[in-house]
Design a protein around this motif. Structure first.
Motif, PDB file in Angstrom:
ATOM      1  N   ILE A 186      27.329  20.188  28.824  1.00  0.00           N
ATOM      2  CA  ILE A 186      27.412  18.817  28.311  1.00  0.00           C
ATOM      3  C   ILE A 186      26.067  18.387  27.745  1.00  0.00           C
ATOM      4  O   ILE A 186      26.002  17.638  26.775  1.00  0.00           O
ATOM      5  N   ILE A 187      24.973  18.866  28.317  1.00  0.00           N
ATOM      6  CA  ILE A 187      23.637  18.581  27.803  1.00  0.00           C
ATOM      7  C   ILE A 187      23.183  19.766  26.963  1.00  0.00           C
ATOM      8  O   ILE A 187      23.200  20.906  27.424  1.00  0.00           O
ATOM      9  N   THR A 188      22.768  19.510  25.732  1.00  0.00           N
ATOM     10  CA  THR A 188      22.433  20.590  24.809  1.00  0.00           C
ATOM     11  C   THR A 188      21.366  20.136  23.821  1.00  0.00           C
ATOM     12  O   THR A 188      21.169  18.929  23.621  1.00  0.00           O
ATOM     13  N   SER A 189      20.698  21.069  23.200  1.00  0.00           N
ATOM     14  CA  SER A 189      19.723  20.742  22.147  1.00  0.00           C
ATOM     15  C   SER A 189      20.329  20.920  20.764  1.00  0.00           C
ATOM     16  O   SER A 189      19.657  20.707  19.753  1.00  0.00           O
ATOM     17  N   ASN A 190      21.620  21.296  20.692  1.00  0.00           N
ATOM     18  CA  ASN A 190      22.263  21.587  19.408  1.00  0.00           C
ATOM     19  C   ASN A 190      23.007  20.378  18.859  1.00  0.00           C
ATOM     20  O   ASN A 190      23.639  19.632  19.598  1.00  0.00           O
ATOM     21  N   ASP A 191      22.960  20.213  17.555  1.00  0.00           N
ATOM     22  CA  ASP A 191      23.801  19.245  16.856  1.00  0.00           C
ATOM     23  C   ASP A 191      24.793  20.048  16.032  1.00  0.00           C
ATOM     24  O   ASP A 191      24.559  20.352  14.862  1.00  0.00           O
ATOM     25  N   CYS A 192      25.913  20.395  16.662  1.00  0.00           N
ATOM     26  CA  CYS A 192      26.877  21.292  16.030  1.00  0.00           C
ATOM     27  C   CYS A 192      27.439  20.717  14.733  1.00  0.00           C
ATOM     28  O   CYS A 192      27.640  21.423  13.757  1.00  0.00           O
ATOM     29  N   ASP A 430      14.443  28.218  11.942  1.00  0.00           N
ATOM     30  CA  ASP A 430      13.747  28.425  13.222  1.00  0.00           C
ATOM     31  C   ASP A 430      14.557  27.832  14.375  1.00  0.00           C
ATOM     32  O   ASP A 430      14.665  28.438  15.448  1.00  0.00           O
ATOM     33  N   THR A 431      15.130  26.649  14.158  1.00  0.00           N
ATOM     34  CA  THR A 431      15.912  25.986  15.208  1.00  0.00           C
ATOM     35  C   THR A 431      17.080  26.846  15.654  1.00  0.00           C
ATOM     36  O   THR A 431      17.410  26.912  16.849  1.00  0.00           O
ATOM     37  N   TYR A 432      17.701  27.521  14.702  1.00  0.00           N
ATOM     38  CA  TYR A 432      18.888  28.316  15.004  1.00  0.00           C
ATOM     39  C   TYR A 432      18.620  29.829  14.905  1.00  0.00           C
ATOM     40  O   TYR A 432      19.497  30.594  14.536  1.00  0.00           O
TER      41      TYR A 432
END
Length: 481
Positions: A186-192, A430-432
């Motif tokens: 539920i907690i993530t650093s991604n903005d899918c 870099d983020t992905y």
């Protein structure tokens, strides 16, 4: 002598215990039944206990009649008692425990009744202050004002039973078809979704340093479990997740929630949108048929009193194959229509709800798949069709009556060079970098989709407002509980 005394003492003790058991035997033998179990008639003629809430009270000169419901069924259990068991605290909405004998009722409308020997009021309820009134049918808009109490109404308790059964149906479909359930975070650093509509997560309290991220990077409530499912699709050919997702959309419309449930699936070793549409259609049909079969009374309540006539639409959806049109064909249909739309219908525009609902009606008021959307409308992970001059992505939406978009999915871009170039173009390489690694090590063609669970319930029940199909609605400017 000591042995004789011991025997005498033992006999006395046994007699004492026997008398104790005898006096309390009836109490321990009372079987607690749910109302649905009592109505089945399986325990006729036996001493039982029923616990629930009073839906109606009708005192007479010599008898007292109650209807008690515990949420296990739409139908309540009739309780018949002598007038001496009447209590001023026995009111509409009060909580009770009733013990007595389950019997066949002489009345056809109520085949089973409980002949009460004892009625205990567990929780009192002042019917004058209670916002729901006996013998009144309150509409969904009215009961929406009382999120902490609306589960006490027939309509909303039916909705919650349907929601529970639909959840079971979806899990059953995936289990029977070889999918592995994944608990995505539920907690993530991604903005899918890439839309930036995120809730950021930070600790509270005096010890928190506002200049330092708790997770060392900005963290958010998830908008989708898709990227984590893609990780798992490198080891499992079929995976799914079913859980809460969050969107920080500043909207109070009938269509939007800040917190809602998503069903998401990912299928490996596929290069065909048809493979995805088959799973979407089969899951929709399987879950719908399951709900209609296992929640017949509850669904009928909605189809009779909330959305009369909707039953025929739902039954038709389970019998017809879903047609498939391309996005370009959809634009041609819209531009050929005599209907005036608020939003533009030129090629390259995003389809709006008014467009989606028109396309559904145009195709016979049945669910319809729209495929091959403009490439620039879709996120970085959507597979490039490499077509020109109209550049499209291998993406698909399922549009359904009364709602519009229910499912959205795509084949994923498995070609490392194309994916890397697109991420570089938007400054996210870099983020992905971890996402690119998935393509470097044993990558396979794959695809997936997401289904909005609340929208599914809206579709099969005909409910117009999404806030009426979720237990505790969360939307902008409103979080009462």
């Amino acid at each position: 002598m000591f042995q004789a005394a011991a025997k005498t003492l033992s006999a006395a003790s046994t007699a004492s215990v026997s008398r104790g058991l005898s006096s309390s035997f009836r109490y321990y033998c009372e079987k607690t039944l749910r109302v649905s179990e009592a109505l089945s008639g399986a325990e006729l003629g036996t001493d039982v206990k029923v616990q629930g809430w009073v839906r109606s009270v009708r005192p007479q000169k010599t008898n007292l009649f109650l209807h008690v419901n515990d949420g296990s069924s739409l139908q309540s259990l009739q309780v018949v008692a002598g007038s001496e068991l009447n209590d001023p605290l026995l009111t509409f909405g009060s909580a009770v425990e009733v013990t007595g004998i389950l019997k066949k009722s002489p009345h056809q409308k109520q085949p089973i009744e409980l002949e009460a020997e004892k009625i205990h009021v567990v929780g009192k309820c002042n019917p004058l202050d209670f916002p729901f009134k006996i013998k009144e049918r309150h509409d969904l808009e009215y009961i929406r004002q009382f999120p902490h109490l609306r589960c006490r109404t027939n309509a909303f308790s039916s909705l919650l039973r349907i929601r529970s059964e639909a959840t079971t149906a979806i899990h059953s479909y995936f289990k029977e078809n070889g999918f592995v359930q994944i608990h995505t975070p539920i907690i993530t650093s991604n903005d899918c979704e890439g839309a930036g509509e995120l809730f950021q997560v930070e600790p509270s309290g005096p010890d928190h340093d506002e200049d330092q991220n708790f997770f060392s990077v900005p963290a958010f409530l998830t908008v989708s479990g898709q990227l984590h499912l893609e990780v798992m699709s490198g080891a499992f050919s079929r995976v799914y997740t079913f859980g809460p997702t969050f969107r920080a959309e500043n909207s109070q419309s009938r269509r939007h929630l800040a917190e809602f449930y998503m069903v998401e699936a990912e299928v490996s070793f596929t290069q065909s949108l048809e493979d995805l549409t088959k799973v979407m259609e089969d899951m929709f049909r399987s879950a719908t048929e399951h709900v209609l079969a296992h929640c017949a009374e509850d669904v009928d309540l909605f189809h009779k009193h909330v959305t009369p006539g909707h039953r025929g639409t739902v039954e038709a959806m389970t019998k017809r194959r879903f047609p498939v049109i391309t996005y370009s064909e959809a634009i041609d249909i819209l531009n050929g229509s005599s209907q005036k739309f608020v939003f533009p219908t030129n090629w390259g525009c995003d389809l709006q709800t008014e467009h989606e609902k028109y396309l559904v009606k145009h195709c016979g008021n049945t669910p319809v798949f729209v495929t091959d959307y403009p490439y620039d409308l879709k996120p970085f992970y959507a597979r490039d069709n490499l077509d020109r001059p109209k550049h499209t992505a291998a993406a698909v939406d399922l549009l359904v009556p009364g709602v519009g978009e229910l499912c959205g999915g795509s084949l994923r871009e498995e070609r490392l060079d194309l994916l890397s170039a697109r991420l570089e173009a938007v400054g996210l390489e870099d983020t992905y970098s971890w996402y690119l690694d998935l393509r470097r090590f044993g990558s396979v063609p794959h695809g997936g989709f997401g289904l909005g669970f609340e929208r599914f319930l809206q579709c099969i029940l005909g409910v117009d407002n999404i806030k009426d199909v979720v237990p505790f609605p969360r939307f902008s400017h409103s979080c009462p509980l």
